[in-house]
Every structure is written in C-alpha cells, then in structure tokens.
Design an enzyme around this catalytic site. Structure first.
Site, PDB file in Angstrom:
ATOM      1  N   GLY A 138       0.816  -1.204   0.000  1.00  0.00           N
ATOM      2  CA  GLY A 138       0.000   0.000   0.000  1.00  0.00           C
ATOM      3  C   GLY A 138       0.852   1.258   0.000  1.00  0.00           C
TER       4      GLY A 138
ATOM      5  N   LEU B 193      -3.119  -7.701  -1.452  1.00  0.00           N
ATOM      6  CA  LEU B 193      -3.399  -6.985  -2.704  1.00  0.00           C
ATOM      7  C   LEU B 193      -4.897  -6.743  -2.877  1.00  0.00           C
ATOM      8  CD1 LEU B 193      -0.849  -8.628  -5.174  1.00  0.00           C
ATOM      9  CD2 LEU B 193      -0.583  -6.545  -3.800  1.00  0.00           C
TER      10      LEU B 193
ATOM     11  N   THR C 109      -3.743   5.937  13.819  1.00  0.00           N
ATOM     12  CA  THR C 109      -4.175   7.215  13.266  1.00  0.00           C
ATOM     13  C   THR C 109      -4.620   8.180  14.356  1.00  0.00           C
ATOM     14  OG1 THR C 109      -5.901   8.245  11.880  1.00  0.00           O
ATOM     15  CG2 THR C 109      -6.460   6.171  12.932  1.00  0.00           C
ATOM     16  N   ASP C 110      -4.502   9.488  14.055  1.00  0.00           N
ATOM     17  CA  ASP C 110      -5.005  10.487  14.982  1.00  0.00           C
ATOM     18  C   ASP C 110      -6.521  10.481  15.079  1.00  0.00           C
ATOM     19  OD1 ASP C 110      -5.575  11.540  12.456  1.00  0.00           O
ATOM     20  OD2 ASP C 110      -4.745  13.520  12.865  1.00  0.00           O
ATOM     21  N   GLU C 111      -7.194   9.820  14.134  1.00  0.00           N
ATOM     22  CA  GLU C 111      -8.657   9.828  14.127  1.00  0.00           C
ATOM     23  C   GLU C 111      -9.258   9.051  15.293  1.00  0.00           C
ATOM     24  OE1 GLU C 111     -10.686   9.432  10.388  1.00  0.00           O
ATOM     25  OE2 GLU C 111      -8.897  10.021   9.274  1.00  0.00           O
TER      26      GLU C 111
ATOM     27  N   TYR D 173     -14.095   3.278  10.503  1.00  0.00           N
ATOM     28  CA  TYR D 173     -12.646   3.166  10.281  1.00  0.00           C
ATOM     29  C   TYR D 173     -11.880   3.475  11.567  1.00  0.00           C
ATOM     30  CZ  TYR D 173      -8.001   5.062   9.365  1.00  0.00           C
ATOM     31  OH  TYR D 173      -6.670   5.354   9.433  1.00  0.00           O
TER      32      TYR D 173
ATOM     33  N   ALA E 274     -12.364   0.878  14.312  1.00  0.00           N
ATOM     34  CA  ALA E 274     -11.591  -0.342  14.088  1.00  0.00           C
ATOM     35  C   ALA E 274     -10.133  -0.147  14.480  1.00  0.00           C
ATOM     36  CB  ALA E 274     -11.695  -0.768  12.627  1.00  0.00           C
ATOM     37  N   LYS E 275      -9.573   1.020  14.141  1.00  0.00           N
ATOM     38  CA  LYS E 275      -8.193   1.294  14.531  1.00  0.00           C
ATOM     39  C   LYS E 275      -8.059   1.411  16.050  1.00  0.00           C
ATOM     40  CE  LYS E 275      -5.239   1.720  12.163  1.00  0.00           C
ATOM     41  NZ  LYS E 275      -4.323   0.682  11.584  1.00  0.00           N
TER      42      LYS E 275
ATOM     43  N   ARG F  27     -20.298  14.237   4.223  1.00  0.00           N
ATOM     44  CA  ARG F  27     -20.486  12.842   4.617  1.00  0.00           C
ATOM     45  C   ARG F  27     -20.999  12.789   6.057  1.00  0.00           C
ATOM     46  NH1 ARG F  27     -14.109  11.403   4.886  1.00  0.00           N
ATOM     47  NH2 ARG F  27     -13.703  11.934   7.052  1.00  0.00           N
TER      48      ARG F  27
ATOM     49  N   HIS G 232     -18.901  13.866   9.694  1.00  0.00           N
ATOM     50  CA  HIS G 232     -17.599  14.353   9.253  1.00  0.00           C
ATOM     51  C   HIS G 232     -16.955  15.207  10.350  1.00  0.00           C
ATOM     52  CE1 HIS G 232     -15.201  15.997   5.546  1.00  0.00           C
ATOM     53  NE2 HIS G 232     -14.438  15.445   6.463  1.00  0.00           N
TER      54      HIS G 232
END
Length: 341
Positions: free
Chosen positions: A10, A35, A124-126, A148, A151-152, A271, A274
């Site tokens: 990726g 992949l 991630t910072d999210e 997303y 999950a992280k 979205r 957001h």
C-alpha cells in the site's frame, strides 16, 4: 535483522519497505499483502531486484501463514488496514476484520512464536475523534466517530493489552493525515489532483472548512524507522507535523499548481459524522529528536507533480475504483447539477 511489513504494497507501507531496506542494508525485508483494492504490487518495483526482498501474497488474518512468517522475524511493522473513512461508512465489516482480527492475529502469533520481536503497529489520529481546540496528547481519551477510526482504536487496545498482560514489545504510532506519491486515488489529495488533471469537477464536502494536519510520507517513514529503533515498548507516539490546512485551501493550491480554474470546485453534501478538526501533540517522538522536515506547500506541489507525471500508475487504479467513486460522488454531484465523470 529480518523485517516483516504487513500491508507493504500500500501507500505508506511501500514507502516504509523502501526506507527499511536503506536503514538496514543487510536486513531481509518481507512484505505480506493480500493486494486488496489499495494494494498495488507495482509500488514495490524499487525493491524487486534486491536479493534481500521477498513478497508474500496473503492475509494478516491467516493465522497459519502469519505463524510461519513470524517464526523467522525479528521486527514487525504493520500497515495492513482498510484506510478510507468513506468506504467504512459503506461497508464497516471489512474494517473491523482487518483492524481488530488482523491486529490480534499478529500480536498473538508474535507472543506464541517464542522469539522476542518488536511490533510497530501503525494507527491514526482519528482515534481521538474531533479536536476543536488545542491538540490531543498520547494519553487523551479515544473517541472514534467513524467505523474506520473505531476499528483502529479497537486494534490499538487489543495490542496494548498484549503489551501490558504479556510484555509484548509493542509500539503504536498515531499519525495525522499522510500524503505523497503513490497514495491510492480514492483519497482526498489524489481525488482532487486526478479530477483536476482530467478537467472534471472536484467534489468538496460541505463548506470545505474541515481542518486537517498534514504530514509528508517521507517524514512519516523517518518517524517509523526511528520508532523501530528507539520506540519504547508499550507506548503510543503521536506523529504530527504541526501544520493544519483547511480542505478548501488544499483544493485551491492543487488547482493553482495545475493551472486549472476554481470553477471546477463543487461543494457537495457532507459525509455523515464528518469530523471538523483533528489535532495531535507529539511530545514523545519529539523527545527522540524527530521533527517534520517537508514544508506542506512544497510537499503538496511535489505530490501533484508526481501524479501529473505518472498517469500510467493512477489511471488503472481509478478504473478499478470506478464503482466506489460513482457510488460516493454521483448523487452528490447530481444534486449540484453536475455528473460524476
């Protein structure tokens, strides 16, 4: 040194695999990647002539395969994840599978292997959710607002539980928005850049005033190499640039670089959920001497120039994602009297 890179075909993973081959010139680098939609085998072309490089097509959730690879590994760096918030709103299940089950497979296989190995698991910072003022430290509460990010966050908690319960040497970097060459053309900067190159409308969510912190991939992989070497096990490290830009400002910069008119901009329906702003404070990694070096405007210009020079890379990938892109933007643009192309 034997290094296993999960999700190494990726965007960030392939850049890290190249950086690892330079940082540890005698190391063997193995990339494990299934992949899926964002994995691109050609991203690793710079390594294919190296006798110390190996590519394995497979899934990090495949316990038998991961056990086999883990037995012969000293360092694990994982990027395998479904990474697009918009996609997670359409199909959350695959995000949970890779982010939670995949993370558990890696850390449990490492624990069971009987050979100590460091694991650096990209996050991630999210996970901190929106930060409307100031910035989140590494010990800030996690409040993810998308499948997303959830999950992280869940994967991070699984990994940290193994660090604390079993003493597994796990390091978790949480980075801000990373950009640069070879980023999959569904993400914001590649979408805007390729749309502009094609003289097609650029869909900007809402008023475009959402603010993000931007980090060039070169700076990101320098941070990751440093954390592989000196990151303290059991710790979280925020990796940020300290540079924030509003989405609309980024779009305008891209258009100026390409000599395209701002009339291509279309403000479309936002979205769901957001987040307005993300912000992190990276005191831990700065204490190790790391600083971002790439100035955002220079890095963005170089990134846009790369996409302009490499249509043979991104055009087939856009075609691969045509169904998703149409589902994401067609109705929004139609409501503004414009068709998705």
């Amino acid at each position: 040194m034997r290094i296993l890179v999960g999700g190494g075909a990726g965007f960030i993973g392939s850049h890290f695999a190249e950086a690892a081959a330079k940082a540890w010139p005698r190391a063997r680098v193995t990339v494990l990647d299934n992949l899926s939609f964002a994995g691109v085998r050609a991203n690793l072309d710079g390594l294919k002539s190296s006798p110390r490089f190996q590519f394995v097509k497979g899934d990090i959730c495949d316990r038998r395969l991961v056990d086999r690879l883990m037995r012969d590994t000293d360092l694990v760096v994982n990027f395998a994840a479904e990474t697009h918030v918009d996609r997670s709103l359409l199909s959350a299940g695959v995000f949970l599978r890779t982010g939670v089950q995949g993370t558990h497979t890696l850390v449990d296989a490492a624990r069971a292997s009987g050979r100590p190995k460091k694991l650096v698991l990209m996050s991630t910072d999210e996970v901190y959710g929106p930060v409307l003022a100031g910035a989140a430290d590494e010990d800030a509460p996690i409040r993810p607002t998308s499948p997303y990010a959830a999950a992280k966050a869940a994967g991070d908690l699984v990994a940290l539980s193994y660090a604390r319960s079993f003493g597994c040497p796990i390091v978790i970097p949480r980075a801000c928005n990373i950009y640069g060459p070879r980023q999959f053309p569904e993400k914001a900067i590649p979408v805007f850049t390729t749309q502009a190159l094609l003289d097609r409308p650029l869909p900007v969510y809402g008023d475009g005033a959402q603010e993000r912190e931007w980090l060039h991939v070169e700076d990101a992989v320098r941070a990751l190499v440093l954390l592989c070497r000196r990151g303290e096990p059991g710790r979280v490290y925020n990796v940020g640039s300290g540079v924030w830009r509003r989405n609309l400002a980024v779009v305008r910069r891209i258009l100026r670089r390409l000599g395209k008119p701002e009339s291509l901009i279309r403000h479309v329906a936002d979205r769901p959920g957001h987040d307005r702003r993300y912000a992190i404070r990276g005191r831990a990694i700065r204490s190790l001497g790391w600083r971002a070096r790439v100035q955002f405007e220079d890095g963005l210009d170089r990134t846009v120039d790369w996409y302009r020079a490499h249509p043979a890379w991104w055009r087939p990938l856009r075609a691969r994602s045509s169904g998703y892109l149409r589902a994401q933007y067609s109705a929004r643009l139609k409501a503004r009297g414009t068709a998705w192309r």
